[in-house]
Design a protein around this motif. Sequence first.
Motif, mmCIF file in Angstrom:
data_model
loop_
_atom_site.group_PDB
_atom_site.id
_atom_site.type_symbol
_atom_site.label_atom_id
_atom_site.label_comp_id
_atom_site.label_asym_id
_atom_site.label_seq_id
_atom_site.Cartn_x
_atom_site.Cartn_y
_atom_site.Cartn_z
ATOM 1 N N ARG A 98 0.741 -1.115 -0.129
ATOM 2 C CA ARG A 98 -0.030 0.071 0.030
ATOM 3 C C ARG A 98 0.570 1.353 -0.073
ATOM 4 N NH1 ARG A 98 -2.059 -4.055 3.293
ATOM 5 N NH2 ARG A 98 -4.274 -4.519 2.740
ATOM 6 N N GLU A 99 2.150 0.987 0.380
ATOM 7 C CA GLU A 99 3.044 2.123 0.244
ATOM 8 C C GLU A 99 4.417 2.155 -0.726
ATOM 9 O OE1 GLU A 99 2.807 4.095 4.774
ATOM 10 O OE2 GLU A 99 3.987 2.122 4.382
ATOM 11 N N PRO A 100 3.909 1.952 -1.953
ATOM 12 C CA PRO A 100 5.009 1.581 -2.947
ATOM 13 C C PRO A 100 6.299 2.285 -2.925
ATOM 14 C CG PRO A 100 3.234 2.712 -4.094
ATOM 15 C CD PRO A 100 2.707 2.409 -2.659
ATOM 16 N N ASP A 101 6.187 3.599 -2.618
ATOM 17 C CA ASP A 101 7.590 4.332 -2.600
ATOM 18 C C ASP A 101 8.182 3.883 -1.526
ATOM 19 O OD1 ASP A 101 6.915 6.018 -4.693
ATOM 20 O OD2 ASP A 101 5.853 7.247 -3.479
ATOM 21 N N ARG A 102 7.839 3.436 -0.404
ATOM 22 C CA ARG A 102 8.587 2.992 0.819
ATOM 23 C C ARG A 102 9.270 1.610 0.274
ATOM 24 N NH1 ARG A 102 9.658 2.695 6.161
ATOM 25 N NH2 ARG A 102 9.526 0.659 7.114
ATOM 26 N N VAL A 103 8.234 1.094 -0.476
ATOM 27 C CA VAL A 103 8.913 -0.403 -0.803
ATOM 28 C C VAL A 103 10.001 -0.376 -1.813
ATOM 29 C CG1 VAL A 103 8.196 -2.373 -2.382
ATOM 30 C CG2 VAL A 103 6.559 -1.645 -0.601
ATOM 31 N N LEU A 104 10.016 0.831 -2.840
ATOM 32 C CA LEU A 104 11.092 1.071 -3.707
ATOM 33 C C LEU A 104 12.130 1.537 -2.744
ATOM 34 C CD1 LEU A 104 9.027 2.706 -6.401
ATOM 35 C CD2 LEU A 104 10.069 0.494 -6.610
ATOM 36 N N ALA A 105 12.008 2.419 -1.800
ATOM 37 C CA ALA A 105 13.332 2.921 -1.070
ATOM 38 C C ALA A 105 14.032 1.761 -0.352
ATOM 39 C CB ALA A 105 12.780 3.811 -0.108
ATOM 40 N N ARG A 106 13.226 0.767 0.015
ATOM 41 C CA ARG A 106 13.788 -0.294 0.920
ATOM 42 C C ARG A 106 14.556 -1.390 -0.313
ATOM 43 N NH1 ARG A 106 12.338 -0.969 6.087
ATOM 44 N NH2 ARG A 106 14.202 -1.780 6.241
ATOM 45 N N ALA A 107 14.052 -1.300 -1.441
ATOM 46 C CA ALA A 107 14.648 -2.095 -2.466
ATOM 47 C C ALA A 107 15.727 -1.434 -2.863
ATOM 48 C CB ALA A 107 13.533 -2.423 -3.607
ATOM 49 N N ALA A 108 15.804 -0.414 -3.209
ATOM 50 C CA ALA A 108 17.024 0.432 -3.771
ATOM 51 C C ALA A 108 18.151 0.608 -2.688
ATOM 52 C CB ALA A 108 16.655 1.770 -3.913
ATOM 53 N N GLU A 109 18.021 -0.052 -1.351
ATOM 54 C CA GLU A 109 19.181 -0.161 -0.507
ATOM 55 C C GLU A 109 19.982 -1.389 -0.783
ATOM 56 O OE1 GLU A 109 16.509 1.694 3.099
ATOM 57 O OE2 GLU A 109 17.184 -0.617 3.165
ATOM 58 N N THR A 110 19.268 -2.484 -1.578
ATOM 59 C CA THR A 110 20.047 -3.612 -2.025
ATOM 60 C C THR A 110 20.103 -3.735 -3.449
ATOM 61 O OG1 THR A 110 19.388 -4.745 0.223
ATOM 62 C CG2 THR A 110 20.171 -6.114 -1.656
ATOM 63 N N LEU A 111 19.026 -3.279 -4.051
ATOM 64 C CA LEU A 111 19.084 -3.728 -5.576
ATOM 65 C C LEU A 111 19.552 -2.333 -6.347
ATOM 66 C CD1 LEU A 111 15.673 -5.324 -5.806
ATOM 67 C CD2 LEU A 111 17.694 -6.708 -5.500
ATOM 68 N N ASP A 112 19.890 -2.554 -7.630
ATOM 69 C CA ASP A 112 20.457 -1.392 -8.555
ATOM 70 C C ASP A 112 19.239 -1.444 -9.521
ATOM 71 O OD1 ASP A 112 21.524 0.041 -10.555
ATOM 72 O OD2 ASP A 112 23.121 -1.004 -11.194
ATOM 73 N N LEU A 113 18.543 -0.418 -9.048
ATOM 74 C CA LEU A 113 17.106 -0.381 -9.964
ATOM 75 C C LEU A 113 17.364 0.332 -11.274
ATOM 76 C CD1 LEU A 113 14.474 0.823 -7.000
ATOM 77 C CD2 LEU A 113 15.186 -1.299 -7.877
ATOM 78 N N SER A 114 18.538 0.434 -11.540
ATOM 79 C CA SER A 114 18.913 1.207 -13.004
ATOM 80 C C SER A 114 19.180 -0.167 -14.120
ATOM 81 C CB SER A 114 20.193 1.770 -13.224
ATOM 82 O OG SER A 114 21.257 1.189 -12.819
ATOM 83 N N ARG A 115 19.126 -1.325 -13.326
ATOM 84 C CA ARG A 115 19.088 -2.557 -14.196
ATOM 85 C C ARG A 115 17.968 -3.287 -13.999
ATOM 86 N NH1 ARG A 115 21.894 -6.437 -13.485
ATOM 87 N NH2 ARG A 115 22.449 -6.434 -11.207
ATOM 88 N N PRO A 116 17.824 -4.407 -14.802
ATOM 89 C CA PRO A 116 16.331 -5.048 -14.904
ATOM 90 C C PRO A 116 16.073 -5.681 -13.497
ATOM 91 C CG PRO A 116 17.350 -5.349 -16.912
ATOM 92 C CD PRO A 116 18.509 -4.434 -16.325
ATOM 93 N N VAL A 117 15.041 -5.773 -13.065
ATOM 94 C CA VAL A 117 14.549 -6.186 -11.882
ATOM 95 C C VAL A 117 13.313 -7.140 -12.208
ATOM 96 C CG1 VAL A 117 13.479 -6.078 -9.355
ATOM 97 C CG2 VAL A 117 15.390 -4.581 -10.431
ATOM 98 N N ALA A 118 13.202 -8.209 -11.519
ATOM 99 C CA ALA A 118 11.904 -9.190 -11.591
ATOM 100 C C ALA A 118 10.981 -8.787 -10.381
ATOM 101 C CB ALA A 118 12.159 -10.611 -11.636
ATOM 102 N N LEU A 119 9.976 -8.121 -10.429
ATOM 103 C CA LEU A 119 8.867 -7.809 -9.479
ATOM 104 C C LEU A 119 7.855 -8.970 -9.054
ATOM 105 C CD1 LEU A 119 7.441 -5.859 -7.276
ATOM 106 C CD2 LEU A 119 6.505 -4.856 -9.456
ATOM 107 N N LEU A 120 8.091 -9.450 -7.760
ATOM 108 C CA LEU A 120 7.135 -10.674 -7.648
ATOM 109 C C LEU A 120 6.089 -10.167 -6.834
ATOM 110 C CD1 LEU A 120 9.884 -13.500 -6.983
ATOM 111 C CD2 LEU A 120 8.943 -12.863 -8.920
ATOM 112 N N LEU A 121 4.692 -10.401 -7.453
ATOM 113 C CA LEU A 121 3.667 -9.948 -6.651
ATOM 114 C C LEU A 121 2.916 -11.241 -6.395
ATOM 115 C CD1 LEU A 121 3.030 -6.362 -7.697
ATOM 116 C CD2 LEU A 121 3.660 -7.065 -5.493
ATOM 117 N N VAL A 122 3.061 -12.144 -5.802
ATOM 118 C CA VAL A 122 2.317 -13.848 -5.788
ATOM 119 C C VAL A 122 1.503 -13.816 -4.754
ATOM 120 C CG1 VAL A 122 2.829 -16.046 -5.957
ATOM 121 C CG2 VAL A 122 4.514 -14.527 -7.356
#
Length: 256
Positions: free
Chosen positions: A121-145
């Motif tokens: 429900r807070e996608p910007d927070r999700v992205l911020a946490r992801a960016a601490e580990t992932l390189d979001l300038s390269r392809p990412v597989a987003l899993l929403l299972v």
Amino acid sequence: MSDAVELRTDRPHSARIYNYLLGGEDNFPADRAAAEAGLAVNPGARVAAQANREFLRRAVTYLAGSGVDQFLDVGSGIPAADSTHLVAPDATVVYVDYDPLVVARGRDVPGRVRYARADLREPDRVLARAAETLDLSRPVALLLVAVTHHLLDAEDPQARVARLVDALPSGSYLALSQLTSDLAPDKWAALEQDFARRGVVLRPRPGPEIARFFEGLELVEPGLTLVHRWRPDAHDHQSDRPDALVSVLGAVARKP
């Protein structure tokens, strides 16, 4: 952290209900009671959970085989034997869930596996946490299972998903599955109502609404289909189940 306060073991939680349906042990009496009550009105709930988990394994296998080496697994649930980083051992994986038990049970591997607490429900927070580990300038597989059916229509899950996809570069993928009301609608409606009485959101949706999650993306064959029909393999145990017992639609799609 005080588990008794933060975990709220007196209330059922979707991640722990799912864990129970998969045969896990990271659940509490309230979760088991909700799951068993749900099975009483809809015996397909356990089959749906297990078929959905098999879809996750096959989707991650496909994505890793397609060259994806970064995964953002949102609503990942409690760690299990076939978790994403185990299916794709050479990838970097960030698991995100809003149940504190998921983070408590997870084990970070520096530079490769990270568990973070955040909410779809807070996608910007999700992205911020992801960016601490992932390189979001390269392809990412987003899993929403098996995640979006835990959001109400008023919470606009399509917009939440679109915000995440929009933040990812070309060549990224979305793998998503969601309960559908197209099959056995009365049983799924009964389960939705029972869960609502217990404070748990479960919102099965018709196929056209689920298809909206993939707008603007290139669907991988066979497209949006029941999850036990999506590229079944020899490791599956649910591939011969009746469609109405599964009642989960899923797909993998590439961002052009």
